[in-house]
Design an enzyme around this catalytic site. Sequence first.
Site, PDB file in Angstrom:
ATOM      1  N   HIS A 141      47.359  41.794  36.495  1.00 23.88           N
ATOM      2  CA  HIS A 141      46.373  40.781  36.120  1.00 23.88           C
ATOM      3  C   HIS A 141      45.016  41.197  36.682  1.00 23.88           C
ATOM      4  CE1 HIS A 141      44.544  36.946  35.243  1.00 23.88           C
ATOM      5  NE2 HIS A 141      44.199  36.785  36.512  1.00 23.88           N
ATOM      6  N   LYS A 162      36.188  36.706  37.412  1.00 25.92           N
ATOM      7  CA  LYS A 162      36.332  38.125  37.016  1.00 25.92           C
ATOM      8  C   LYS A 162      35.768  38.352  35.609  1.00 25.92           C
ATOM      9  CE  LYS A 162      40.789  38.106  37.617  1.00 25.92           C
ATOM     10  NZ  LYS A 162      40.966  36.724  38.139  1.00 25.92           N
ATOM     11  N   SER A 163      36.152  37.501  34.660  1.00 18.49           N
ATOM     12  CA  SER A 163      35.698  37.684  33.275  1.00 18.49           C
ATOM     13  C   SER A 163      34.201  37.445  33.151  1.00 18.49           C
ATOM     14  CB  SER A 163      36.458  36.744  32.342  1.00 18.49           C
ATOM     15  OG  SER A 163      37.840  37.046  32.334  1.00 18.49           O
ATOM     16  N   ASP A 180      42.048  40.264  31.543  1.00 17.24           N
ATOM     17  CA  ASP A 180      43.218  39.433  31.833  1.00 17.24           C
ATOM     18  C   ASP A 180      44.449  40.270  32.164  1.00 17.24           C
ATOM     19  OD1 ASP A 180      44.395  36.855  32.203  1.00 17.24           O
ATOM     20  OD2 ASP A 180      45.499  37.206  30.350  1.00 17.24           O
ATOM     21  N   GLU A 205      38.332  36.088  27.582  1.00 22.15           N
ATOM     22  CA  GLU A 205      38.431  34.635  27.612  1.00 22.15           C
ATOM     23  C   GLU A 205      37.480  34.084  28.671  1.00 22.15           C
ATOM     24  OE1 GLU A 205      41.413  31.056  29.037  1.00 22.15           O
ATOM     25  OE2 GLU A 205      42.138  33.126  28.990  1.00 22.15           O
ATOM     26  N   ARG A 246      31.159  45.523  57.165  1.00 22.75           N
ATOM     27  CA  ARG A 246      29.712  45.523  56.939  1.00 22.75           C
ATOM     28  C   ARG A 246      29.131  46.932  56.849  1.00 22.75           C
ATOM     29  NH1 ARG A 246      26.663  41.059  60.472  1.00 22.75           N
ATOM     30  NH2 ARG A 246      25.086  41.661  58.927  1.00 22.75           N
TER      31      ARG A 246
END
Length: 315
Positions: A141, A162-163, A180, A205, A246
């Site tokens: 995924h 994410k999308s 996806d 999506e 960092r």
Amino acid sequence: MSNYSIPLKKLAEEFNLSVAWQSTDYEHIEVTVDEVSRPGLPLVGFFEHFEARRLEVLGLVEMTYLDRMTGEARREFFGRLFAYHIPALVISRGQQPHPECLEMAKVHNISVLLGQESTSYIVSGLIASLKSALAPRITRHGVLVEVYGEGLLIVGESGIGKSETAVELLKRGHRLIADDAVEIKKVSSTQLMGTAPELIRNYIELRGIGVINVAKLFGMASIKDENVINLVVNIVPWDSTAEYDRLGIEDTYVDILGVRVPSVTVPVTPGRNLAVILEIAAMNNRQKRMGYNAAEEFTAQINRHFDAVTAQKEN
């Protein structure tokens, strides 16, 4: 042997191989190993450790040797070769099979294919195609994008953005491979290739908007069928109690199908421009692969500074 297979007919079509003799099960033969053999030793009768699941290729050298054999010797060789029920015999350089070859192919029901290209081209091409088709694979995924030539696999919990980040990257001129679900194949001991399942290829999506067709909305230049996975980017919610790297001195990796892939963790807070951060991550990862590490250079510079200050105090 691979857990996957590829139809012999599909390979024949891919490499423009014509059929000199078609076995009765030609339409159903599946090739299950990613290696191809040239039967040099079997020509002189040595069949020990013979791998029957491989495609066998006869090139100019093998065919010239067969020309010098008697018809009975050729019949015996092809009889023994086809008795192992190999997937098929491929003859390169447009050479025609010997009558004894076709005779034994009919007896043992083995397909004989003819190629016009050189032997090395056919063998190397078949091996490359087989290794890709039969490679170990899993589905993860996430979102796979190409940013400045680097394949970024973006992972994180559902709904974290994410999308949306992928769409912002598309607007900045980068390309989408998969959204996806990402199909990951191990094409070598050090390289993973990612692609999208055919059913959802080129689609993204977006919650609140729905499904969009990236190719039609952003143009064909915004998509790509597959790409090497160079970096895994794990997007996580910001946690004020957690410690985040960092400097980036210590490289982190994730194991996918036995391949160690560089990984970075990016915490999400309101106002962070993830698309820009991922562009920097892609360029930085490329520099590391080319031998330059900014974190190491910065650390060395700081150490030199403190060494100089210490030396001045001692003097």
